[in-house]
Write an enzyme that holds these catalytic residues in place. Structure first.
Site, mmCIF file in Angstrom:
data_model
loop_
_atom_site.group_PDB
_atom_site.id
_atom_site.type_symbol
_atom_site.label_atom_id
_atom_site.label_comp_id
_atom_site.label_asym_id
_atom_site.label_seq_id
_atom_site.Cartn_x
_atom_site.Cartn_y
_atom_site.Cartn_z
ATOM 1 N N ARG A 145 0.844 -1.199 0.000
ATOM 2 C CA ARG A 145 0.000 0.000 0.000
ATOM 3 C C ARG A 145 0.878 1.248 0.000
ATOM 4 O O ARG A 145 1.802 1.357 0.791
ATOM 5 C CB ARG A 145 -0.903 0.008 1.240
ATOM 6 C CG ARG A 145 -1.841 -1.177 1.219
ATOM 7 C CD ARG A 145 -2.881 -1.115 2.308
ATOM 8 N NE ARG A 145 -3.647 -2.349 2.289
ATOM 9 C CZ ARG A 145 -4.581 -2.670 3.169
ATOM 10 N NH1 ARG A 145 -4.865 -1.826 4.155
ATOM 11 N NH2 ARG A 145 -5.232 -3.803 3.073
ATOM 12 N N ARG A 151 2.659 0.850 10.325
ATOM 13 C CA ARG A 151 2.100 1.217 9.018
ATOM 14 C C ARG A 151 3.227 1.190 7.989
ATOM 15 O O ARG A 151 4.090 2.045 7.986
ATOM 16 C CB ARG A 151 1.466 2.614 9.100
ATOM 17 C CG ARG A 151 0.641 3.024 7.892
ATOM 18 C CD ARG A 151 0.037 4.409 8.074
ATOM 19 N NE ARG A 151 -0.843 4.467 9.242
ATOM 20 C CZ ARG A 151 -2.131 4.102 9.219
ATOM 21 N NH1 ARG A 151 -2.685 3.703 8.102
ATOM 22 N NH2 ARG A 151 -2.854 4.169 10.318
#
Length: 421
Positions: free
Chosen positions: A260, A275
RNA sequence: GGAGAAGUGGGUGAGUGGCUGAAACCACACCCCUGCUAAGGGUGCAAGCUGUAACAGGCUUCGAGGGUUCGAAUCCCUCCUUCUCCGCCA
């Protein structure tokens, strides 16, 4: 994609439901587009019919030996053909515009979805387990892993830039153990079929599951027109695209890396590996008959929860409010695990029922009792995010001396080790 | 990467310009016959859009996209995929 019939039949009610999700439906635009679509389609079909019948007439005239008549008829049909070409061009352009517009409308929320703007309005359903007690000051996973030489962010930056990590030694092994443990649990205890799937997919697969066309900026794209999967939901759910499937439900599980770009989240969770641009996830996907999907969602969540229970991790389950729901979800349960390093519950799994939203985009159908094809339902959930689970295990099982205890269920996957570090 | 063959409805598979939205078979559904079992007979059976009170009717779709033609599953071009053989490769 929403059922176009819903928009035609119940436009205002549909707009109201979309508003719960924070989406403003352009009612006037739809009405205008649909009205002209209808008119253009009628015109076009009338011309097509005229040409079809007229062309048959040519054949009949020729057979009857009336060459002159046939030529005259040909000329007439040629003129119809020209009119048809322009009518068709107009119709195609409008149909394409309408379709693109429809593809960007999110799914409708289920009635049980609470109203709200963002994660603060989510509804806590249950809290399971208890916060671990420490007789020392717990540290976060970065400190823990770096001290035991199990993670190196600087090397990752040198190789790939920010938001990547290099794991090493027993931490890397623990990461692998977690994935294996999850996969084994889901296949052996929860009835899932394991799959190994492509990590590169084409745009139509992403259109099917709803990442495209709206969220291209979150994806990594190759120069061969492939995208790196942001989740195994994409290849798994697309397993039934363009088909009529009768053996339902199907339960699939796959362990894959996920990629991502996280555009728009710069500055959030920059410390550690919470993340990342690349992370591993064990994904669960259900494909069900329409009447089975809501029960399946409850089962799916329980399967994700089972992993946390076996690992002895403290967590809670929340029902996402309308404003926090994803594009394709009718309802989503997030599972949030307790992270002592952050003194907070953080998302580790997200389980959603998309009903027929993805199925309509994918043309994935089953047959109802009358034997008629109808869209099936698709659900997906993380079972679990492996990287985040690693963080949770490190932080929750840390010891005063900087070592980390290995949860009992993972020990067989760690060659019997009871501690690392 | 090179050479050849092929892509038709849930499946197998006919179909080389109008009579084909598509034979036949299988699967499936219903009915009949048959005292179990096995077998037999009949009927129906693609999808989407549009339309109807409901039927009817109309349009589109034969891998995808272009083209030729009054008219294309059928002819031409491009692309994609699959299979076979060769080469290469973890």
């Amino acid at each position: 994609m929403l059922d176009p019939k819903l928009l035609r039949a119940d436009l205002d009610a549909t707009a109201a439901r979309l508003a719960v999700k924070g989406y403003t439906l352009d009612v006037a635009r739809f009405q205008a587009m649909d009205a002209s679509r209808k008119a253009l389609q009628a015109d076009m079909e009338a011309l097509q019919n005229e040409r079809k019948l007229g062309s048959k007439e040519v054949g009949a005239l020729m057979k009857a030996g009336d060459t002159a008549g046939a030529e005259a008829q040909k000329a007439k049909m040629s003129a119809i053909g020209d009119k048809l070409d322009s009518a068709k061009a107009q119709f195609d352009a409008l149909a394409e515009e309408l379709n693109q517009w429809m593809m960007e409308i999110p799914n409708l929320p289920h009635p049980s979805v609470p109203e709200g703007q963002d994660e603060n309005d989510n509804q806590e359903l249950r809290v399971v387990g208890t916060k671990p007690e420490f007789d020392f000051e717990p540290v976060d996973h970065v400190t823990l892993a770096e001290n035991m030489g199990g993670v190196d962010f600087e090397k990752a930056v040198a190789v790939s830039g920010s938001r990547f990590a290099v794991l090493a030694g027993q931490v890397a092994r623990l990461h692998r153990a977690l994935a294996q443990f999850m996969l084994d649990t889901h296949t052996q205890e929860h009835g899932y079929q394991e799959a190994y799937v492509p990590y590169l997919v084409q745009s139509q697969a992403l259109l099917g599951t709803g990442q495209l066309p709206k969220f291209e900026e979150d994806l990594f794209k190759t120069d061969s027109d492939h995208y790196l999967i942001p989740t195994a939901e994409v290849p798994l759910t697309n397993l039934v695209r363009d088909s009529i499937v009768e053996d339902l439900p199907q339960q699939w599980v796959a362990h894959t890396p996920c990629f991502r770009s996280e555009a728009g989240s710069y500055g959030r969770d920059t410390r550690g590996m919470f993340r990342q641009h690349q992370f591993d996830k064990v994904e669960l996907v259900w494909l069900t008959r329409p009447e089975q999907s809501w029960e399946a969602l409850e089962t799916l969540v329980s399967h994700a929860e089972a992993i946390l229970k076996k690992l002895g991790l403290h967590y809670r389950v929340v029902n996402l409010c309308g404003g926090d729901l994803g594009f394709g979800a009718a309802k989503t349960y997030d599972i949030e695990v307790w992270l002592p390093g952050q003194q907070n519950f953080r998302e580790i799994s997200s389980c959603s029922n998309t009903e027929d939203f993805q199925a309509r985009r994918m043309q994935a159908r089953t047959r109802n009792e009358q034997g008629k094809p109808e869209y099936l339902h698709s659900l997906n959930g993380s079972g679990l995010a492996v990287g985040r689970c690693l963080i949770a295990v490190l932080e929750n099982y840390q010891l005063a001396d900087g070592r980390v205890a290995v949860p009992e269920v993972l020990q067989p996957y760690m060659g019997g080790l009871t501690h690392i570090g």
